[in-house]
Design a protein around this motif. Sequence first.
Motif, PDB file in Angstrom:
ATOM      1  N   GLU A 300       0.753  -1.198   0.051  1.00 18.28           N
ATOM      2  CA  GLU A 300      -0.007  -0.098  -0.183  1.00 18.28           C
ATOM      3  C   GLU A 300       1.045   1.224  -0.082  1.00 18.28           C
ATOM      4  N   TYR A 301       1.776   1.206   0.803  1.00 16.27           N
ATOM      5  CA  TYR A 301       2.751   2.467   0.611  1.00 16.27           C
ATOM      6  C   TYR A 301       3.477   2.548  -0.534  1.00 16.27           C
ATOM      7  N   TRP A 302       4.096   1.685  -1.138  1.00 15.12           N
ATOM      8  CA  TRP A 302       4.746   1.681  -2.494  1.00 15.12           C
ATOM      9  C   TRP A 302       4.009   2.062  -3.610  1.00 15.12           C
ATOM     10  N   ALA A 303       2.428   1.793  -3.481  1.00 10.22           N
ATOM     11  CA  ALA A 303       1.548   1.917  -4.482  1.00 10.22           C
ATOM     12  C   ALA A 303       1.455   3.322  -4.975  1.00 10.22           C
ATOM     13  N   GLN A 304       1.817   4.291  -3.988  1.00  9.41           N
ATOM     14  CA  GLN A 304       1.684   5.574  -4.294  1.00  9.41           C
ATOM     15  C   GLN A 304       2.933   6.075  -5.209  1.00  9.41           C
ATOM     16  N   PHE A 305       3.851   5.451  -5.469  1.00  7.28           N
ATOM     17  CA  PHE A 305       4.919   5.744  -6.462  1.00  7.28           C
ATOM     18  C   PHE A 305       4.693   5.066  -7.640  1.00  7.28           C
ATOM     19  N   GLU A 306       5.217   5.502  -8.874  1.00 11.38           N
ATOM     20  CA  GLU A 306       5.210   5.137  -9.997  1.00 11.38           C
ATOM     21  C   GLU A 306       6.130   3.784 -10.142  1.00 11.38           C
ATOM     22  N   GLU A 307       5.753   2.671 -11.033  1.00 18.22           N
ATOM     23  CA  GLU A 307       6.666   1.498 -11.121  1.00 18.22           C
ATOM     24  C   GLU A 307       7.877   2.261 -12.173  1.00 18.22           C
ATOM     25  N   GLY A 308       8.918   1.886 -11.525  1.00 16.33           N
ATOM     26  CA  GLY A 308      10.149   2.583 -12.362  1.00 16.33           C
ATOM     27  C   GLY A 308      10.729   3.586 -11.646  1.00 16.33           C
ATOM     28  N   SER A 309      10.285   4.283 -10.646  1.00 18.75           N
ATOM     29  CA  SER A 309      10.732   5.271  -9.827  1.00 18.75           C
ATOM     30  C   SER A 309      11.919   4.949  -9.177  1.00 18.75           C
ATOM     31  N   ILE A 310      12.540   5.988  -8.985  1.00 20.43           N
ATOM     32  CA  ILE A 310      14.221   5.666  -8.274  1.00 20.43           C
ATOM     33  C   ILE A 310      13.907   6.325  -7.023  1.00 20.43           C
ATOM     34  N   HIS A 311      14.495   5.217  -5.982  1.00 25.95           N
ATOM     35  CA  HIS A 311      14.586   5.471  -4.484  1.00 25.95           C
ATOM     36  C   HIS A 311      16.022   5.218  -3.917  1.00 25.95           C
ATOM     37  N   HIS A 312      16.386   6.051  -2.983  1.00 27.58           N
ATOM     38  CA  HIS A 312      17.924   5.703  -2.445  1.00 27.58           C
ATOM     39  C   HIS A 312      17.789   5.281  -0.967  1.00 27.58           C
ATOM     40  N   PHE A 313      18.673   4.234  -0.860  1.00 28.27           N
ATOM     41  CA  PHE A 313      18.777   3.678   0.452  1.00 28.27           C
ATOM     42  C   PHE A 313      20.219   3.588   0.801  1.00 28.27           C
ATOM     43  N   ASP A 314      20.358   3.766   2.061  1.00 28.62           N
ATOM     44  CA  ASP A 314      21.864   3.694   2.748  1.00 28.62           C
ATOM     45  C   ASP A 314      22.143   2.122   3.126  1.00 28.62           C
ATOM     46  N   LEU A 315      23.318   1.658   2.724  1.00 34.68           N
ATOM     47  CA  LEU A 315      23.489   0.242   2.975  1.00 34.68           C
ATOM     48  C   LEU A 315      25.072   0.092   3.587  1.00 34.68           C
ATOM     49  N   VAL A 316      25.052  -0.827   4.206  1.00 34.97           N
ATOM     50  CA  VAL A 316      26.606  -0.956   4.703  1.00 34.97           C
ATOM     51  C   VAL A 316      27.121  -2.436   4.251  1.00 34.97           C
ATOM     52  N   HIS A 317      28.290  -2.514   3.540  1.00 35.73           N
ATOM     53  CA  HIS A 317      28.703  -3.687   3.035  1.00 35.73           C
ATOM     54  C   HIS A 317      30.199  -3.677   3.717  1.00 35.73           C
ATOM     55  N   GLY A 318      30.482  -4.960   4.419  1.00 36.88           N
ATOM     56  CA  GLY A 318      31.763  -4.966   5.158  1.00 36.88           C
ATOM     57  C   GLY A 318      32.442  -6.325   4.571  1.00 36.88           C
ATOM     58  N   ARG A 319      33.637  -6.559   5.236  1.00 39.53           N
ATOM     59  CA  ARG A 319      34.595  -7.624   4.622  1.00 39.53           C
ATOM     60  C   ARG A 319      33.587  -9.125   4.807  1.00 39.53           C
ATOM     61  N   LEU A 320      32.722  -9.229   5.520  1.00 42.71           N
ATOM     62  CA  LEU A 320      32.003 -10.449   5.704  1.00 42.71           C
ATOM     63  C   LEU A 320      31.025 -10.901   4.527  1.00 42.71           C
ATOM     64  N   GLY A 321      30.791  -9.646   3.828  1.00 44.33           N
ATOM     65  CA  GLY A 321      29.910  -9.841   2.792  1.00 44.33           C
ATOM     66  C   GLY A 321      28.527  -9.459   3.073  1.00 44.33           C
ATOM     67  N   LEU A 322      28.002  -9.099   4.101  1.00 44.88           N
ATOM     68  CA  LEU A 322      26.576  -8.898   4.497  1.00 44.88           C
ATOM     69  C   LEU A 322      26.363  -7.338   3.912  1.00 44.88           C
ATOM     70  N   TRP A 323      25.252  -7.422   3.352  1.00 46.01           N
ATOM     71  CA  TRP A 323      24.349  -6.339   3.150  1.00 46.01           C
ATOM     72  C   TRP A 323      23.645  -5.867   4.096  1.00 46.01           C
ATOM     73  N   GLN A 324      23.685  -4.537   4.785  1.00 47.68           N
ATOM     74  CA  GLN A 324      22.827  -4.130   5.773  1.00 47.68           C
ATOM     75  C   GLN A 324      22.180  -2.846   5.465  1.00 47.68           C
ATOM     76  N   LEU A 325      21.007  -2.772   5.651  1.00 46.47           N
ATOM     77  CA  LEU A 325      20.135  -1.932   5.033  1.00 46.47           C
ATOM     78  C   LEU A 325      19.647  -0.838   6.338  1.00 46.47           C
ATOM     79  N   ASP A 326      19.706   0.411   6.056  1.00 47.94           N
ATOM     80  CA  ASP A 326      19.413   1.270   7.355  1.00 47.94           C
ATOM     81  C   ASP A 326      17.895   1.997   6.762  1.00 47.94           C
ATOM     82  N   HIS A 327      16.932   1.496   7.237  1.00 47.89           N
ATOM     83  CA  HIS A 327      15.598   2.038   6.837  1.00 47.89           C
ATOM     84  C   HIS A 327      14.944   2.558   7.954  1.00 47.89           C
ATOM     85  N   SER A 328      15.633   3.170   8.762  1.00 44.67           N
ATOM     86  CA  SER A 328      15.130   4.048  10.142  1.00 44.67           C
ATOM     87  C   SER A 328      14.303   5.047   9.578  1.00 44.67           C
TER      88      SER A 328
END
Length: 346
Positions: A300-328
């Motif tokens: 429902e939240y994402w339905a307010q945006f057009e399909e194909g729209s661009i959004h930016h997210f902050d991620l941390v990627h360390g030596r262990l290979g994890l991808w961690q998302l900051d979605h606060s």
Amino acid sequence: MSTLSTIQGIFLLTLIPILWLSLRKGQRGKRAQDQIVEALGREGLNDWCRVYVARAPFFSRRFKLSGFEARGILVNLQHEVRLIAELPSGERLEKIYPKNNLGLRWLGNTGIASSNLHWIAIGSSENPLMLSADVGFNALQSREATADMCRRVNAEFRLPALAKSDFALEKNPASLVVVSAFFLLLAFALIDGKFLNKYEWLRTETTAWLLMPGMQMIMLCALPVYWWLTKARVPARESLTLSTLMAVGLSIAYIPAIKRVDQFLSVTGPQSYAYRLGENALLMPVSSGPPNIDYAGKKEYWAQFEEGSIHHFDLVHGRLGLWQLDHSELEKKMRQFYEGHRKNKK
């Protein structure tokens, strides 16, 4: 048939005969013990108690179907103690110990293989016989009945403190360390994992090795903890419980810990990545590298945006290979959206 089903079938086929043999041994031992009791009654002997019996070679085994070798009777006479038992082979075991030289030693709950029983040794150190009161496999009842048996056959025998009362976790430094460590791990997992760390681990196939094998390694940590506790004179039953508790604490704190380690090992720190909104609230990275972000539960939240729209997210990627998302920040916007959505419905 799947591999898992095959393994389960083999396990059951192996377990059934083991349980059957154990049951048969118990039934034979009980019948033999009852026959000894009847014979003692004919002799007019009334001061006796039922016991589990184990000779030294059997007692020292780490892997066995049961913690005792045979059931028997310990007869308390005026000047001597008489032990009568029938071994599974049918051999009759009968020993007499003078009361002025019983050689009683309290062994207690010596290990996992002792089947939750508390034991004493009687006789010489070169050829001892191990005995435990036959009252079932309840550790408390076993300790009390075995201690009473010692007092019965030798009133002057000085029982150690462990034989007189339940083990106190707080009085042993080793057990106190393990209990304290468990609560610290639990607090870390709860506080850091739920409140302090704002990053969420985005699971990918390339980092799956960190989860299951890592958890398995954590469970193996119970073995050295158990060994250390028993060496520190913590009874086997309590050592098993505490080592399991430590493994549980480590497994709970494992994921929050590796997330922090990966953040620490990150060279660049948080980086902003562009994502394109796709169908069913699936966001795909514009550039290769980071994984997809699936918000299927928040359509429902994402339905307010057009399909194909661009959004930016902050991620941390360390030596262990994890991808961690900051979605606060995004979580705040989502919360405001759904609160407004509920108000509009009213």
